[in-house]
Design a protein around this motif. Structure first.
Motif, PDB file in Angstrom:
ATOM      1  N   ASP A 105       4.492  -8.702  -2.084  1.00  0.00           N
ATOM      2  CA  ASP A 105       5.359  -7.774  -2.808  1.00  0.00           C
ATOM      3  C   ASP A 105       6.418  -7.160  -1.908  1.00  0.00           C
ATOM      4  O   ASP A 105       7.491  -6.777  -2.373  1.00  0.00           O
ATOM      5  N   SER A 111      -5.517  -5.906 -11.532  1.00  0.00           N
ATOM      6  CA  SER A 111      -5.373  -7.307 -11.125  1.00  0.00           C
ATOM      7  C   SER A 111      -6.642  -7.863 -10.501  1.00  0.00           C
ATOM      8  O   SER A 111      -6.810  -9.078 -10.422  1.00  0.00           O
ATOM      9  N   ARG A 125      -0.697  -5.219 -12.023  1.00  0.00           N
ATOM     10  CA  ARG A 125      -0.852  -4.318 -10.886  1.00  0.00           C
ATOM     11  C   ARG A 125      -2.317  -4.061 -10.523  1.00  0.00           C
ATOM     12  O   ARG A 125      -3.210  -4.164 -11.348  1.00  0.00           O
ATOM     13  N   TRP A 126      -2.502  -3.716  -9.261  1.00  0.00           N
ATOM     14  CA  TRP A 126      -3.797  -3.285  -8.766  1.00  0.00           C
ATOM     15  C   TRP A 126      -4.088  -1.887  -9.324  1.00  0.00           C
ATOM     16  O   TRP A 126      -3.193  -1.078  -9.427  1.00  0.00           O
ATOM     17  N   ARG A 174     -10.329  -6.334  -0.037  1.00  0.00           N
ATOM     18  CA  ARG A 174      -9.449  -5.354  -0.702  1.00  0.00           C
ATOM     19  C   ARG A 174      -9.285  -4.032   0.048  1.00  0.00           C
ATOM     20  O   ARG A 174     -10.126  -3.647   0.799  1.00  0.00           O
ATOM     21  N   ARG A 225       1.451  -4.109  -3.683  1.00  0.00           N
ATOM     22  CA  ARG A 225       0.058  -4.304  -3.288  1.00  0.00           C
ATOM     23  C   ARG A 225      -0.052  -5.126  -2.006  1.00  0.00           C
ATOM     24  O   ARG A 225      -0.665  -4.711  -1.038  1.00  0.00           O
ATOM     25  N   ASN A 226       0.540  -6.332  -2.000  1.00  0.00           N
ATOM     26  CA  ASN A 226       0.452  -7.224  -0.844  1.00  0.00           C
ATOM     27  C   ASN A 226       1.672  -7.000   0.049  1.00  0.00           C
ATOM     28  O   ASN A 226       2.797  -7.259  -0.362  1.00  0.00           O
ATOM     29  N   GLY A 251      -4.366  -9.504  -5.584  1.00  0.00           N
ATOM     30  CA  GLY A 251      -4.093  -8.392  -4.681  1.00  0.00           C
ATOM     31  C   GLY A 251      -5.119  -8.259  -3.577  1.00  0.00           C
ATOM     32  O   GLY A 251      -5.389  -7.158  -3.083  1.00  0.00           O
TER      33      GLY A 251
END
Length: 714
Positions: free
Chosen positions: A629, A248, A244-245, A7, A567-568, A356
């Motif tokens: 994303d 998530s 969402r992060w 992360r 996020r990604n 994420g």
């Protein structure tokens, strides 16, 4: 095999004003001019070539008409207008583009795509369409030529830079590829057993059935179809906007990844559980049932020199499971490349990406992993079920190729702390193998809370141990074996010599994070040209300054992106990783992709403390559908279409991008026109299409539209 976690943190939200209709139109128009101007300013390491006065208009588009039959048309037909030199200076121009209703809707985690898939022009697109109808073509103000430069693909990749294709002896000769037909496009759903989880190069059952052996996990490796699919992957029933992060990390929508095998197999180990309409992730794993953070800190205590987030920044997690290890390493300022195969432990990598967390589908089989040599600071394996000690240690030798000199291998498995005959036998074999590889064991310790043990090995920093061995087994690789060759290259049972020249990559440890992000690597020499033509260290700095300016002046505000919903991220042609580096203050992570026919700059990306891999964009990417994303393609597609047809490449973009996800393309006008025509046929929303001279920018958003009919069985 099972596999690990990761992360990265960086976030920012945007605020938008509300104005009268007339004011909105004027400010939107002026803001969009600023977008293009800012995004096209390149303090490149190459030669400057100012814009010429001829201008084509920036066009704000609404969603294309929906026929309900799965085909779209809409060719690009920009109308040229003359430039207006009376516009105010850019620094005085109006407010950024207002947030459209699609972005606003994405903040609602309860949003369900089932209605949207039937009515792509429904509520989500109505506000955007209203703005599009109000938008006007605008003229472009005069610019200072020294600041108005677009990246010219024909002059960017210079110097004696090797490519992965050349190093791996892969033929990538240019072909005569006809442009994609602008219309009509008739789309159908992919009719495959994998359904909504289709990965073309991993679900090619025709090729897999022809394999002579699966002993070395050949059936989990890439076997790309001869002709890339030209169908669209369906959505899972009940698909919703991803949570969402950072929320998530702990829970995702069950309907987005409706798989329960890991719940059944690993629920007691706190991997993943079902809780109503959610899948929840308590943060556990086979070797850390009581939480990943405790386990991460336990490793730190076992070897303080690991220094998470300072000395150790980029980690490879082998057999990542649902990637909680990497997901919690973000809290220690560490980026982890997690990977696991697409196997009977279904959806582990898909879980990771939906959460994420960086991950790819890959396997320790017969081929090298798609990374440069000597790039990871730490390699981790927690009960990853990889038989490291068999067949001359071939798989562990691949980790030796990837690990930096002086880097650590952290292994957590039963042979370390249990005394069953099989465990004792494996530990003795691993001990002998690592000694013969000159890996020193720096600690072997048991965790009282989790009840498991870890062994930490360190790769040497000099060749003296190799030379002092009584038996050269495993042998040193010959001069013919390029350790950087990684694309579709078979594993070898040998080790590569370590660099002895202090100016060579790998002879010194990188700067501590975060200094390593901004400082050119010590091994970039001023006497050698960089990718864009300037001396390599200057090239590196200029690229970074360029992308910082583009991100701050245009991508951050004027494109109207709700960055809290991103996020990604993937940079599909990353070069030095400047785009990813410029996003460091957002809560995103970036997969930096180095195409196999582009200069091999992947070692620079890892030296900076960023993640990336090699890939051939004429094939599918090793990820599940709907896992990114935001995709960023800077002068990529014009290069790809010299080798293969563009249409399947954009179909692949559709596969890996989430509904409501965005694509930013910077390329020549011809290529932009082709891409725009294709994505319109997907019923994507074109938020911006701008061109000047022969260069252009396209900014589009994917919708939840899917065709109603399925293709023939693949």
């Amino acid at each position: 095999m099972a596999f690990g976690h990761t992360r990265l943190d960086v976030r920012r939200s945007s605020s938008y004003c509300s104005c009268s209709t007339t004011t909105v139109v004027v400010f939107v128009a002026l803001g969009l001019v600023a977008v293009w101007t800012a995004s096209s300013m390149l303090v490149t390491p190459a030669e400057f070539s100012p814009f010429q006065p001829k201008v084509r208009p920036l066009v704000r588009h609404g969603p294309p008409p929906i026929t309900g039959e799965g085909d779209g048309t809409l060719p690009v037909d920009p109308v040229p207008v003359e430039g207006n030199t009376d516009e105010p200076p850019l620094k005085e121009q109006g407010s950024p583009v207002q947030q459209d209703s699609v972005t606003a809707d994405s903040t609602d985690e309860q949003h369900d795509f089932r209605d949207q898939s039937k009515q792509p022009d429904g509520e989500n697109g109505s506000e955007l369409k209203r703005k599009s109808d109000q938008a006007q073509k605008i003229d472009k103000p005069a610019q200072d030529g020294s600041q108005a430069e677009l990246l010219n693909e024909t002059t960017t990749e210079r110097g004696p830079w090797p490519t992965q294709a050349a190093q791996s002896n892969k033929d990538t000769k240019e072909q005569t590829v006809m442009p994609s037909n602008p219309l009509p496009y008739t789309w159908r759903l992919c009719n495959i057993d994998a359904g909504a989880d289709y990965i073309p190069c991993l679900d090619n059952m025709e090729a897999i059935k022809k394999l002579r052996s699966t002993k070395h996990y050949e059936h989990r490796e890439r076997h790309c179809p001869e002709k890339p699919p030209a169908c669209l992957v369906p959505l899972p029933q009940g698909y919703r906007t991803p949570i969402r992060w950072p929320k998530s990390r702990y829970q995702i929508w069950y309907n987005n990844v409706p798989h329960t095998k890991l719940v059944e197999y690993k629920g007691h180990q706190n991997w993943v559980k079902v809780s109503g309409e959610y899948l929840t992730f308590p943060g556990g794993g086979t070797q850390f049932k009581h939480g990943a953070l405790h386990y991460i800190d336990f490793i730190q205590e076992a070897k303080k020199d690991i220094a998470w987030g300072k000395r150790s920044r980029v980690v490879l997690d082998v057999g990542c499971g649902v990637a909680s290890f990497g997901g919690y390493l973000f809290d220690r300022d560490v980026l982890t490349m997690s990977f696991a195969p697409k196997d009977e432990h279904e959806a582990q990598v898909q879980f990771a990406l939906e959460r994420g967390i960086p991950a790819i589908s890959a396997v320790m089989g017969t081929k090298r992993l798609p990374f440069s040599n000597r790039v990871f600071d730490v390699v981790h394996c927690a009960r990853c079920r990889v038989p490291w000690h068999i067949e001359g240690g071939k798989l562990l030798l691949e980790l030796d190729r990837l690990l930096r000199p002086g880097g650590y291998f952290v292994w957590s498995a039963t042979p370390i702390y249990k005394n069953l005959p099989e465990d004792i036998e494996i530990w003795e074999a691993m001990s002998a193998l690592t000694r013969s590889m000159c890996w020193g064991i720096v600690n072997k310790v048991k965790d009282k809370i989790n009840g498991v043990g870890i062994a930490i090995f360190r790769k040497p920093t000099a060749n003296s141990c190799y030379e002092a061995r009584s038996e050269a087994n495993p042998p040193l690789c010959g001069e013919y074996d390029d350790p950087d060759a990684a694309w579709n290259v078979s594993l070898q049972t040998c080790m590569h010599k370590l660099p002895v020249d202090p100016a060579i990559r790998g002879s010194q440890w990188p700067e501590e994070w975060p200094l390593r992000l901004e400082k050119p690597p010590y091994w970039l020499k001023s006497s050698e040209a960089g990718v864009y033509g300037k001396p390599a260290p200057e090239d590196f700095k200029a690229d970074y300054e360029h992308w910082k300016r583009v991100i701050s002046n245009s991508y951050m505000e004027s494109l109207g992106i709700d960055w809290s919903a991103v996020r990604n991220v993937m940079d599909m042609k990353a070069v030095y990783g400047g785009f990813a580096a410029a996003l460091r203050d957002l809560k995103v992570w970036v997969m930096n992709v180095i195409p196999i026919d582009s200069p091999d700059t992947l070692p620079i990306i890892y030296e900076r403390g960023l993640l990336g891999l090699y890939h051939d964009w004429c094939e599918s990417f090793s990820t599940y559908p709907r896992t990114y994303d935001l995709l960023h393609a800077n002068h990529l597609f014009s290069k790809v279409k010299k080798r293969c047809e563009l249409l399947p490449v954009i179909v692949e973009v559709d596969r890996i991008l989430r509904p409501e996800g965005r694509l930013i393309v910077r390329d020549n006008t011809e290529t932009i026109s082709e891409v725009e025509a294709i994505v319109k046929s997907f019923h994507w929303e074109v938020l911006m299409s701008y061109s000047q001279d022969k260069e252009a920018l396209l900014f589009v958003q994917k919708t939840a539209w899917r065709p109603s009919e399925a293709d023939a069985k693949l």
